[in-house]
Design a protein around this motif. Structure first.
Motif, PDB file in Angstrom:
ATOM      1  N   ARG A 126       0.818  -1.209   0.000  1.00  0.00           N
ATOM      2  CA  ARG A 126       0.000   0.000   0.000  1.00  0.00           C
ATOM      3  C   ARG A 126       0.855   1.264   0.000  1.00  0.00           C
ATOM      4  O   ARG A 126       0.333   2.359   0.219  1.00  0.00           O
ATOM      5  CB  ARG A 126      -0.949  -0.008   1.200  1.00  0.00           C
ATOM      6  N   VAL A 160      -5.286  12.741  -0.021  1.00  0.00           N
ATOM      7  CA  VAL A 160      -5.429  11.316  -0.316  1.00  0.00           C
ATOM      8  C   VAL A 160      -4.332  10.557   0.421  1.00  0.00           C
ATOM      9  O   VAL A 160      -3.167  10.942   0.378  1.00  0.00           O
ATOM     10  CB  VAL A 160      -5.317  11.050  -1.831  1.00  0.00           C
ATOM     11  N   GLY A 161      -4.721   9.496   1.086  1.00  0.00           N
ATOM     12  CA  GLY A 161      -3.738   8.694   1.808  1.00  0.00           C
ATOM     13  C   GLY A 161      -3.136   9.419   2.991  1.00  0.00           C
ATOM     14  O   GLY A 161      -1.906   9.530   3.082  1.00  0.00           O
ATOM     15  N   ILE A 183      -9.168  11.241   2.313  1.00  0.00           N
ATOM     16  CA  ILE A 183      -9.647   9.960   1.808  1.00  0.00           C
ATOM     17  C   ILE A 183      -8.608   8.891   2.139  1.00  0.00           C
ATOM     18  O   ILE A 183      -7.458   8.974   1.706  1.00  0.00           O
ATOM     19  CB  ILE A 183      -9.874  10.009   0.287  1.00  0.00           C
ATOM     20  N   GLU A 184      -9.023   7.896   2.904  1.00  0.00           N
ATOM     21  CA  GLU A 184      -8.115   6.839   3.348  1.00  0.00           C
ATOM     22  C   GLU A 184      -8.736   5.474   3.066  1.00  0.00           C
ATOM     23  O   GLU A 184      -9.857   5.197   3.500  1.00  0.00           O
ATOM     24  CB  GLU A 184      -7.821   6.991   4.844  1.00  0.00           C
ATOM     25  N   VAL A 185      -8.018   4.612   2.357  1.00  0.00           N
ATOM     26  CA  VAL A 185      -8.530   3.295   1.989  1.00  0.00           C
ATOM     27  C   VAL A 185      -8.397   2.274   3.117  1.00  0.00           C
ATOM     28  O   VAL A 185      -9.184   1.324   3.194  1.00  0.00           O
ATOM     29  CB  VAL A 185      -7.825   2.784   0.714  1.00  0.00           C
ATOM     30  N   ASP A 186      -7.448   2.476   3.998  1.00  0.00           N
ATOM     31  CA  ASP A 186      -7.195   1.528   5.083  1.00  0.00           C
ATOM     32  C   ASP A 186      -8.159   1.814   6.238  1.00  0.00           C
ATOM     33  O   ASP A 186      -8.098   2.881   6.852  1.00  0.00           O
ATOM     34  CB  ASP A 186      -5.744   1.664   5.561  1.00  0.00           C
ATOM     35  N   GLU A 234     -13.559   6.998   4.401  1.00  0.00           N
ATOM     36  CA  GLU A 234     -12.945   5.705   4.157  1.00  0.00           C
ATOM     37  C   GLU A 234     -13.347   5.231   2.765  1.00  0.00           C
ATOM     38  O   GLU A 234     -14.494   4.855   2.523  1.00  0.00           O
ATOM     39  CB  GLU A 234     -13.394   4.677   5.201  1.00  0.00           C
ATOM     40  N   ALA A 235     -12.412   5.275   1.836  1.00  0.00           N
ATOM     41  CA  ALA A 235     -12.717   4.932   0.448  1.00  0.00           C
ATOM     42  C   ALA A 235     -11.425   4.754  -0.326  1.00  0.00           C
ATOM     43  O   ALA A 235     -10.359   5.204   0.095  1.00  0.00           O
ATOM     44  CB  ALA A 235     -13.567   6.021  -0.202  1.00  0.00           C
ATOM     45  N   ASP A 236     -11.544   4.114  -1.473  1.00  0.00           N
ATOM     46  CA  ASP A 236     -10.446   3.984  -2.415  1.00  0.00           C
ATOM     47  C   ASP A 236     -10.499   5.184  -3.348  1.00  0.00           C
ATOM     48  O   ASP A 236     -11.483   5.362  -4.072  1.00  0.00           O
ATOM     49  CB  ASP A 236     -10.597   2.676  -3.203  1.00  0.00           C
ATOM     50  N   ALA A 237      -9.479   6.018  -3.323  1.00  0.00           N
ATOM     51  CA  ALA A 237      -9.492   7.248  -4.116  1.00  0.00           C
ATOM     52  C   ALA A 237      -9.620   6.984  -5.615  1.00  0.00           C
ATOM     53  O   ALA A 237     -10.097   7.836  -6.365  1.00  0.00           O
ATOM     54  CB  ALA A 237      -8.232   8.063  -3.842  1.00  0.00           C
ATOM     55  N   ARG A 270     -11.623   4.896  -6.880  1.00  0.00           N
ATOM     56  CA  ARG A 270     -12.988   4.475  -7.182  1.00  0.00           C
ATOM     57  C   ARG A 270     -14.061   5.449  -6.713  1.00  0.00           C
ATOM     58  O   ARG A 270     -15.245   5.231  -6.955  1.00  0.00           O
ATOM     59  CB  ARG A 270     -13.254   3.088  -6.582  1.00  0.00           C
TER      60      ARG A 270
END
Length: 288
Positions: free
Chosen positions: A27, A56-57, A77-80, A106-109, A111
């Motif tokens: 990641r 992002v992240g 925006i954080e995917v983890d 909480e999301a995949d940037a 998508r």
């Protein structure tokens, strides 16, 4: 300036230990542990109190806190899920007066199709290096309200994004980034400001949004021509665009009508030349 306590090496490692977190290469987790670096990023981004920043992240929150020192609000925006759940607590602990101005998604940037809250005016991020270019292009296409930004990426990627025609590293990312604005290299970042230290050098890329260079053809159509032109870098454009145009002769005719040498290669064309060429070809592209 709000009362914000930035994260240093001790705080970063403490939060990671609390979470039982071991950074993973998968990641692209390399956390900034130097307060001077995140303040430099914010300064280079040219942010003010009116800015709504998209990050992002955010990871453990090092850059988030520096952004909250200056910007009006931050949407991170954080995917983890582990990191996304912890970030509000870190902000509340380190910058209690700014907690209400930080929104965590909480999301995949790659998508996301919308970003909650007020439209962001700036994108500032330490982008995960393995997906930096697609994330950047996706968000610039999705959010026209983003007027400026600065991202930290792998040094080679930074060079490509800011490259000009004729450069050895000029390519698809260079042309597509130029569609959205004036892009420039904004400095280098040493490896020792990260934990763990990455195996690559890092660079800053900044940009300011400008109006699209044309309304006669779409961004997707122009990008389809760009993709075709660079699919085989060693080929002259007459051959590289043969399939898209229907024949080599048709490709040559379109190139000449656009004022481009049919034997030129994609790496020699600036964005405006790709626009003129697309106006002659008018492909049905759908790429970003």
């Amino acid at each position: 300036m709000p009362d914000v306590r930035l994260l240093g090496p001790v705080e970063v490692r403490r939060i990671a230990a609390d979470l039982g977190l071991r950074p993973t290469k998968q990641r692209g987790q390399n956390f900034v542990i130097d307060p001077n670096t995140v303040r430099r990023i914010v300064r280079e981004a040219g942010l003010g109190a009116d800015d709504v920043v998209l990050e992002v992240g955010p990871g453990l929150g090092s850059l988030t806190l520096a952004l909250l020192e200056v910007a009006g609000s931050v949407t991170a925006i954080e995917v983890d899920p582990l990191l996304a759940a912890r970030l509000p607590q870190t902000v509340a602990e380190q910058a209690p007066g700014a907690a209400a101005r930080c929104r965590v998604v909480e999301a995949d940037a790659l998508r996301v199709r919308e970003v909650p809250g007020p439209p962001p005016t700036a994108l500032v991020a330490n982008l995960p290096y393995n997906v930096a270019v697609p994330v950047l292009l996706h968000l610039l296409a999705l959010l026209p309200s983003i007027a400026k930004g600065l991202v930290m990426v792998q040094a080679e990627v930074a060079d490509r994004l800011a490259a000009h025609p004729g450069s050895k590293v000029y390519g698809v990312p260079s042309v597509k980034a130029a569609w959205y604005g004036e892009v420039r290299r904004a400095g280098a970042i040493g490896r020792n400001v990260f934990w763990p230290a990455p195996n690559v050098d890092s660079g800053l890329v900044a940009w300011e949004r400008r109006d699209p260079p044309t309304t006669a053809v779409s961004r997707e159509q122009v990008f389809a021509v760009v993709d075709a032109a660079f699919a085989q870098r060693r080929k002259a454009l007459r051959g590289a665009l043969r399939e898209m145009a229907g024949s080599s002769g048709a490709a040559e005719a379109a190139l000449r009508a656009a004022g481009i040498d049919p034997l030129a290669r994609g790496e020699s064309l600036e964005l405006d030349a790709f626009v003129r060429l697309t106006e002659q070809l008018r492909p049905s592209g759908t790429t970003r």
